[in-house]
Design an enzyme around this catalytic site. Sequence first.
Site, mmCIF file in Angstrom:
data_model
loop_
_atom_site.group_PDB
_atom_site.id
_atom_site.type_symbol
_atom_site.label_atom_id
_atom_site.label_comp_id
_atom_site.label_asym_id
_atom_site.label_seq_id
_atom_site.Cartn_x
_atom_site.Cartn_y
_atom_site.Cartn_z
ATOM 1 N N ASP A 22 0.828 -1.203 0.000
ATOM 2 C CA ASP A 22 0.000 0.000 0.000
ATOM 3 C C ASP A 22 0.870 1.263 0.000
ATOM 4 O OD1 ASP A 22 -2.345 1.461 0.069
ATOM 5 O OD2 ASP A 22 -2.492 1.438 2.253
ATOM 6 N N HIS A 39 2.043 3.388 -9.004
ATOM 7 C CA HIS A 39 1.938 1.939 -9.232
ATOM 8 C C HIS A 39 3.118 1.444 -10.084
ATOM 9 C CE1 HIS A 39 -1.870 2.018 -7.277
ATOM 10 N NE2 HIS A 39 -2.499 2.665 -8.243
ATOM 11 N N SER A 67 -7.340 -5.617 -5.774
ATOM 12 C CA SER A 67 -8.495 -6.105 -5.029
ATOM 13 C C SER A 67 -9.749 -5.924 -5.883
ATOM 14 C CB SER A 67 -8.621 -5.275 -3.754
ATOM 15 O OG SER A 67 -9.924 -5.372 -3.238
ATOM 16 N N LEU A 133 10.988 -20.219 -5.198
ATOM 17 C CA LEU A 133 9.937 -19.408 -4.564
ATOM 18 C C LEU A 133 8.572 -19.651 -5.232
ATOM 19 C CD1 LEU A 133 9.300 -17.058 -2.531
ATOM 20 C CD2 LEU A 133 9.582 -15.521 -4.487
#
Length: 247
Positions: A22, A39, A67, A133
């Site tokens: 955020d 962004h 989201s 990963l």
Amino acid sequence: MKNHSSNNEIKKQISHIALIMDGNGRWASSRGLPRFKGHAQGLKTLRKLLRDLKDSKLEYLTLFTFSIDNWKRPKEETSKLMQLLRKFISNDLSELHSNNVRIRVIGSRREIPKDIVDLINGAELLTVNNTGLYLQIAFNYSGRQEIINATKKIAIASSKGEIDPNKINNTIFESNLYSAGVPDPDLIIRTGSEKRISNFLLWQLSYSEVYFEECLWPDFDKNKLDIAISDYKSRSRRFGNVLNEYR
Ligand code: FPP
């Protein structure tokens, strides 16, 4: 200070970190830039972090990149975020693949442009056998929707007689979540100074340690991640149990 090294304290190895990245918008606004520049800078920060994690022992990293609630934002910003995922997969996939990273995207595919769904499917397929990963990207994701979706799947299977409703348990529920097969995060880090979970991994975060980092996401780096991990290692995880010395 209590010594928390009791034998009933659960292991503090870190295997899975979840990140709420955020602060991109504020990073841009404070520089007089449009929000999408934040962004774009956030993607640079992410790319650098993934490179810095190349030799780390971390097994799972889950990122909150978009989201379902972000659709409420102006169209210009949501389009740029779609574009950013396109860019990330197109530009970074071969490097991630050569670093043995496995990619999985969780969330609803319904509202996502078809070309992005194709890119996601391609990235998942290409990296499915990678053993480094495990990068779980939450894109067009909502924790509540994930739970509703799992409930629907289980209800349908029950109505067909495939699942006995009395036998529904954590294992069955988890195997119907988007994140099936991935262990719960040990640590969730949120940058940008807000202190909330924002509909992220609502089921999976039940016993995760929570760490709030003041800096805005574009200013985050491996050093700050290491500080969060050290903080995590100093904590006492009990999962509802009680330490021996307090029994
Ligand atoms: C929240 O900051 C951040 C997002 C909604 C997007 C996060 C995206 C990235 C870090 C880039 C990588 C993205 C992809 C798709 C690979 P905010 O916009 O809410 O910031 P604010 O709280 O300062 O307004």
